[in-house]
Design a protein around this motif. Structure first.
Motif, short mmCIF file in Angstrom:
data_model
loop_
_atom_site.label_atom_id
_atom_site.label_comp_id
_atom_site.label_asym_id
_atom_site.label_seq_id
_atom_site.Cartn_x
_atom_site.Cartn_y
_atom_site.Cartn_z
N LEU A 14 0.84 -1.20 0.00
CA LEU A 14 0.00 0.00 0.00
C LEU A 14 0.87 1.26 0.00
CD1 LEU A 14 -3.10 0.31 0.09
CD2 LEU A 14 -2.90 0.73 2.51
N ILE A 15 1.90 1.23 0.80
CA ILE A 15 2.80 2.40 0.87
C ILE A 15 3.57 2.53 -0.45
CG2 ILE A 15 4.85 3.34 2.01
CD1 ILE A 15 3.74 2.21 4.63
N ALA A 16 4.03 1.41 -0.96
CA ALA A 16 4.81 1.44 -2.19
C ALA A 16 4.01 1.96 -3.38
CB ALA A 16 5.36 0.05 -2.50
N LEU A 17 2.71 1.65 -3.39
CA LEU A 17 1.87 2.07 -4.51
C LEU A 17 1.34 3.50 -4.34
CD1 LEU A 17 -0.27 -1.14 -5.08
CD2 LEU A 17 1.49 -0.25 -6.58
N SER A 18 1.60 4.04 -3.18
CA SER A 18 0.97 5.33 -2.87
C SER A 18 1.49 6.49 -3.72
CB SER A 18 1.15 5.66 -1.39
OG SER A 18 0.44 4.73 -0.63
N GLY A 19 2.60 6.31 -4.35
CA GLY A 19 3.12 7.40 -5.18
C GLY A 19 2.65 7.34 -6.62
N LYS A 22 -1.88 10.02 -10.12
CA LYS A 22 -1.59 11.27 -10.85
C LYS A 22 -2.33 12.39 -10.14
CE LYS A 22 0.68 9.71 -14.51
NZ LYS A 22 2.06 10.11 -14.78
N ASP A 23 -1.60 13.34 -9.65
CA ASP A 23 -2.29 14.41 -8.97
C ASP A 23 -2.67 15.51 -9.95
OD1 ASP A 23 -0.31 16.71 -8.79
OD2 ASP A 23 0.87 15.02 -8.07
N VAL A 24 -3.29 16.53 -9.41
CA VAL A 24 -3.90 17.57 -10.24
C VAL A 24 -2.88 18.35 -11.06
CG1 VAL A 24 -3.90 19.34 -8.43
CG2 VAL A 24 -5.68 19.34 -10.13
N SER A 25 -1.64 18.39 -10.61
CA SER A 25 -0.64 19.18 -11.33
C SER A 25 -0.22 18.52 -12.65
CB SER A 25 0.59 19.39 -10.45
OG SER A 25 1.17 18.15 -10.14
N LEU A 27 -2.35 17.41 -14.84
CA LEU A 27 -3.50 17.46 -15.74
C LEU A 27 -3.57 18.81 -16.47
CD1 LEU A 27 -6.19 16.11 -13.26
CD2 LEU A 27 -5.00 14.78 -14.98
N ARG A 83 -0.65 16.06 -21.60
CA ARG A 83 -1.26 15.79 -20.28
C ARG A 83 -2.72 15.41 -20.46
NH1 ARG A 83 0.50 20.40 -16.17
NH2 ARG A 83 2.75 20.25 -16.35
N VAL B 309 -6.83 15.78 -4.17
CA VAL B 309 -5.84 16.18 -5.18
C VAL B 309 -5.59 15.07 -6.19
CG1 VAL B 309 -3.42 16.81 -5.46
CG2 VAL B 309 -4.77 17.90 -3.72
N VAL B 310 -5.68 13.82 -5.74
CA VAL B 310 -5.37 12.72 -6.66
C VAL B 310 -6.62 12.21 -7.38
CG1 VAL B 310 -4.41 10.39 -6.82
CG2 VAL B 310 -3.36 12.05 -5.31
N HIS B 313 -10.95 15.73 -8.08
CA HIS B 313 -10.63 17.12 -8.42
C HIS B 313 -11.87 17.99 -8.47
CE1 HIS B 313 -7.63 14.63 -10.84
NE2 HIS B 313 -7.09 14.92 -9.69
N ALA B 325 -2.29 23.17 -8.16
CA ALA B 325 -1.55 22.64 -9.31
C ALA B 325 -0.35 23.52 -9.63
CB ALA B 325 -2.48 22.56 -10.51
N GLN B 329 3.97 22.52 -9.49
CA GLN B 329 4.52 22.38 -10.83
C GLN B 329 5.94 21.81 -10.88
OE1 GLN B 329 3.41 22.61 -14.15
NE2 GLN B 329 1.68 22.21 -12.82
N PRO B 334 6.17 12.52 -5.97
CA PRO B 334 4.71 12.33 -5.92
C PRO B 334 4.17 12.96 -4.64
CG PRO B 334 5.82 10.25 -6.31
CD PRO B 334 6.88 11.24 -5.99
N PHE B 337 4.62 11.16 -1.25
CA PHE B 337 5.95 11.18 -0.64
C PHE B 337 6.33 12.58 -0.18
CE2 PHE B 337 6.09 7.19 -2.97
CZ PHE B 337 6.44 6.36 -1.93
N CYS B 416 -2.44 6.44 3.21
CA CYS B 416 -2.22 5.37 2.21
C CYS B 416 -3.54 5.00 1.54
CB CYS B 416 -1.64 4.13 2.89
SG CYS B 416 0.05 4.34 3.36
N VAL B 419 -4.84 8.02 -0.69
CA VAL B 419 -4.11 8.29 -1.92
C VAL B 419 -4.25 7.14 -2.93
CG1 VAL B 419 -1.79 7.37 -1.46
CG2 VAL B 419 -2.04 9.56 -2.62
N ASN B 420 -4.59 5.95 -2.44
CA ASN B 420 -4.78 4.81 -3.34
C ASN B 420 -6.22 4.61 -3.78
OD1 ASN B 420 -2.21 3.40 -3.83
ND2 ASN B 420 -2.14 3.36 -1.59
#
Lengths: 357, 483
Positions: A14-19, A22-25, A27, A83, B309-310, B313, B325, B329, B334, B337, B416, B419-420
């Motif tokens: 779960l932690i490893a996948l957390s990154g 795609k966040d709003v920046s 898009l 994007r 944010v993820v 929106h 956003a 920039q 991510p 993190f 966690c 964000v997932n």
């Protein structure tokens, strides 16, 4: 494998996948879309935001693409920015005159069937092309879509246009015996520059644009639809409509529209009853003129047919196919009554004079 | 080691010396009256733990100046205890183990020739800390004294507040090596017998080599050892412990620890502060509500932000989404993190602040707050919105310090999930926490007892505190829970 080992590994995963999200920046934020052309060959003009580190420096960019549907056209703009698009904050949908005249059913079905567009998306009709509306620079700020959205919203508050979200528009036109209307936007010269302006109301029949009413006619139509707000000037005196009670009666042979208005003015009136009659007369004439135009276009925007459908469903079944034609000769009686006129008065006596015996 | 004291003084002296070996702190003083041949005695004490002045006056001097012989040679120990020695705390002991235990706790031992028992003389004189305001439970209004390390001092402080014979103090010893004196305190007429029986049973089952602090006991008697939420409370304040005993709870003291463990411990107790009872009821209610909201804010604000944010929106206004956003920039990491780095930094700074001498605290806050925070933003390592959210979350976590560990773990887990899986994941996490809380019990009492869900009468002192004059069950919060 032991339970706690599985639990531990799940936590690590779960932690490893957390990154990975795609966040709003990452898009492209689309703020408005303009559509020209006809079905299967739409020309899309999308206004998006080019983000920089400073919010103040962010600029709007225009993306042009073609597609068989609006979604496909928008997807064709993705390679231009690299994007994915975020249309959840699109504020306005400008429909070109040609597109609106051809029909907007498939367009709206496409939009409303895709949950990536917001329910608050405001459709407006361009007097000419949607692209030129989108390409015009805003007078204030950097986003033309935001400016247009504010214009439409402001017009709604002052009763000059019938702004409503795409979903409400669609529901309205799908209801039997009633036609929908949308705000109409055009470019006007303001010195050397061109500015956007709400110029009236686009009247539809069977989801096809039939007529465009000017601002004064739009206001009368809004009152006929039961909205309140807006102003009218009678013999040089300005009145504000602060209350509106609409009563609609209809049968298969004729219909009646009765408006009972509350007005406000800041000018002291010497003979209020006389003024009430003069204002009512002026209003009745104006509403009659608009009704005549609607009849000529065969657009029952007020909803007499809908009332017949609800009150006399059996009769409506026989009429519904030809209602647009029948409406052109449908006699409508309009009556206007001014219930009250609130006056703004200036007190001339001082507090001392009032207290004196 | 002989099990019992011998009548032969020399044999006893050899035995004690053999046990302590080369221990230089053992003091052995042979005594004999100046004018008489008998009784010959030997005084043992530990240097630094016994009060030397008291022993000189109460033991050495009376024996040295003794001029009268005992009536019966066989009752020499009784004679000394009752007629010669001037120590108010003395008792006879025959077992060598008991004697050594007392000797190691600062008492003095007096072996007498011809007696098969030795005298334990209360002479504890070790250095102790003064009574100060507890650092972990400071308050602006109300009593300012806190417990200290010696057990007896703590019990005295407690008894001063509860002057009733209903206050029961039961001693017991824990730790096979340390043999730490502990005490079980409760009000006999308030306590729930089921809870007391449950606690006694758990205490009896403890097998440990040493108990250095009361937390050793708390961890050993807890209901669910791996649960995030503690089912035992702790306090350094005598007023708090006294109030808890009045509510029907039980306190456990251990010698050498200024912390008293209280059981049962309920969820809402984490948000209570002693000051709630010393200030205006409305103000206390607002403060307590703020603590509860602050805790949920602390665990929620960051996961919700990440979810929005993820995933979601569309839930944010356009201006906000553009602002976020734009701020992100040039940030290379991510967002999860980024938040993790900032959270880690915040917790490191917090931990460092606790351990750092107060003189350096100012420097630390400047370095942590300004230098690292501002520099990280300028270097585009983190974005300003995340910094603000993490700071807000961190500050909210400080509102409920008793839930520090819970906040840390729950926040990370919810982050966690958020964000997932977006807000669905966050809500799932919240439901799991709620389930965990609902399923937990503290010594047989539901952990969520006292919530307004269980009736107004049982929640007089829960989310907000009702005025004292409206507390119908004041002093009987837990008693009669089975009604």
């Amino acid at each position: 494998m032991r339970k706690d080992t599985i639990f531990f590994l799940s936590g690590c995963l779960l932690i490893a996948l957390s990154g990975c999200g795609k966040d709003v920046s990452s898009l492209t934020v689309v703020t408005g879309v303009g559509i020209d052309g006809i079905e299967q060959d739409y020309q899309i003009t999308a206004e998006a935001i080019q983000l920089t580190h400073s919010d103040e420096e962010s600029q709007s960019i225009l993306l042009h693409a073609a597609g068989q549907s609006m979604t496909e056209g928008l997807n064709h703009t993705v390679p231009m920015t690299g994007r994915p698009l975020h249309c959840g904050h699109a504020q306005v949908l400008v429909i070109g005159h040609g597109t609106a005249s051809y029909g907007v059913e498939s367009l709206l079905t496409d939009i409303l069937g895709d949950n990536s567009y917001p329910v608050s998306l405001l459709p407006v009709v361009a007097e000419h092309g949607a692209a030129e509306i989108m390409e015009t620079k805003p007078v204030v700020g950097t986003l033309g879509s935001t400016e247009l959205e504010k214009l439409v919203t402001r017009g709604q508050a002052t009763c000059t246009n019938p702004a409503e979200p795409a979903v409400s528009f669609f529901q309205r036109v799908k209801a039997p015996g009633i036609e929908a209307v949308l705000p109409c936007v055009a470019l006007r010269h303001n010195g050397e520059t061109q500015v956007r302006e709400i110029v009236g109301t686009a009247v539809f029949r069977d989801m096809r644009l039939k007529k465009i009413l000017d601002v004064e006619e739009s206001r009368a139509l809004m009152w006929m639809l039961g909205r309140r707000g807006g102003e009218l000037t009678v013999d040089g005196t300005l009145f504000r409509v602060v209350g509106n009670q609409r009563t609609l009666t209809a049968d298969t042979g004729s219909g009646t529209l009765r408006l009972r208005l509350d007005l406000q003015t800041y000018v002291p009136l010497d003979n209020p009853e006389n003024w009430k009659q003069r204002v009512a007369l002026a209003l009745r004439e104006r509403c009659g003129g608009v009704m005549e135009q609607l009849r000529q276009a065969g657009c029952d925007a007020v909803g007499f047919g809908n009332l017949v459908y609800r009150r006399m469903p059996g009769d409506w079944a026989a009429l519904q196919e030809d209602w647009a034609v029948l409406f052109q000769d449908y006699p409508v009686t309009i009556s206007v009554e001014i219930v009250s006129v609130r006056e703004g008065r200036i007190e001339t006596k001082t507090a001392g004079e009032r207290m004196a015996p | 080691m002989p099990e019992y004291v011998s009548c032969d003084l020399e044999k006893n002296i050899r035995a004690v010396k053999a046990i302590f070996g080369s221990d230089g702190t053992l003091i052995c003083r042979r005594l004999q009256p100046i004018r008489l041949e008998k009784p010959r005695c030997c005084l043992f004490c530990i240097d630094g733990m016994a009060a030397a002045e008291m022993l000189n006056e109460a033991v050495v001097r009376p024996i040295s100046l003794l001029q009268v012989r005992p009536a019966r040679e066989t009752a020499i120990a009784d004679f000394l205890q009752q007629q010669v020695l001037q120590a108010c705390e003395s008792k006879q002991e025959k077992k060598m183990e008991g004697l050594l235990h007392a000797l190691l706790y600062g008492d003095a031992l007096l072996f007498v020739e011809g007696s098969d028992s030795a005298l334990i003389l209360g002479s504890k004189g070790f250095m102790k800390r003064g009574i100060t305001e507890p650092v972990s439970e400071t308050c602006l209004k109300g009593p300012r004294e806190g417990f200290v390390e010696p057990l007896l001092h703590n019990l005295a402080m407690l008894r001063r507040r509860l002057r009733t014979t209903d206050l029961k103090l039961e001693y017991f010893t824990l730790g096979t090596v340390t043999k730490t004196d502990c005490c079980l305190c409760y009000l006999g007429n308030c306590v729930d017998p089921d809870v007391l029986a449950r606690l006694r049973k758990r205490l009896e089952q403890i097998t440990i080599d040493g108990v250095i602090d009361s937390n050793y006991i708390a961890e050993l008697i807890r209901d669910k050892p791996y649960s995030l939420f503690r089912t035992t409370g702790s306090s350094e304040r005598p007023d708090v412990v006294a109030a808890k005993l009045l509510e029907g709870r039980i306190a456990i003291f251990s010698d050498g620890s200024p912390m008293a463990v209280t059981v049962p411990h309920l969820f809402l107790e984490q948000f209570q502060s002693s000051e709630d009872y010393y200030v205006d009821v409305a103000f206390a209610g607002i403060n307590r509500l703020l603590r509860i909201i602050g805790f949920f804010f602390a665990i929620s604000i960051l996961p919700v932000y990440l979810s929005l944010v993820v995933f979601h929106h569309a839930f944010m206004p356009l201006k906000l989404i553009l602002s976020i956003a734009a701020a992100r920039q040039d940030v290379p990491f991510p967002i999860f993190f980024e938040a993790l780095i900032l959270l880690g930094s915040f917790d490191i700074l917090r931990e460092a602040g606790v351990r750092t001498p107060s003189t350096m605290g100012q420097t630390l806050s400047v370095v942590g707050g300004l230098v690292i925070g501002q520099a990280a933003v300028d270097a585009r390592l983190v974005s300003v919105p995340v910094l603000i959210i993490v700071a807000l979350s961190g500050i909210c976590a400080l509102i409920a310090p008793k839930l520090k560990a819970v906040t840390l773990i729950c926040r990370l887990a919810l982050m966690c999930l958020g964000v997932n899986f977006g807000l669905y994941g966050y809500l799932l996490g919240i439901l799991m926490i709620a389930g965990l809380l609902a399923g937990q019990k503290s010594f047989g009492v539901p952990y969520l007892a006292g919530l307004p869900l269980f009736g107004a009468e049982k929640s007089e002192d829960s989310v907000i505190r009702t005025p004292f004059w409206r507390m119908k069950r004041f002093g009987r919060f837990l008693a009669g829970k089975g009604e």
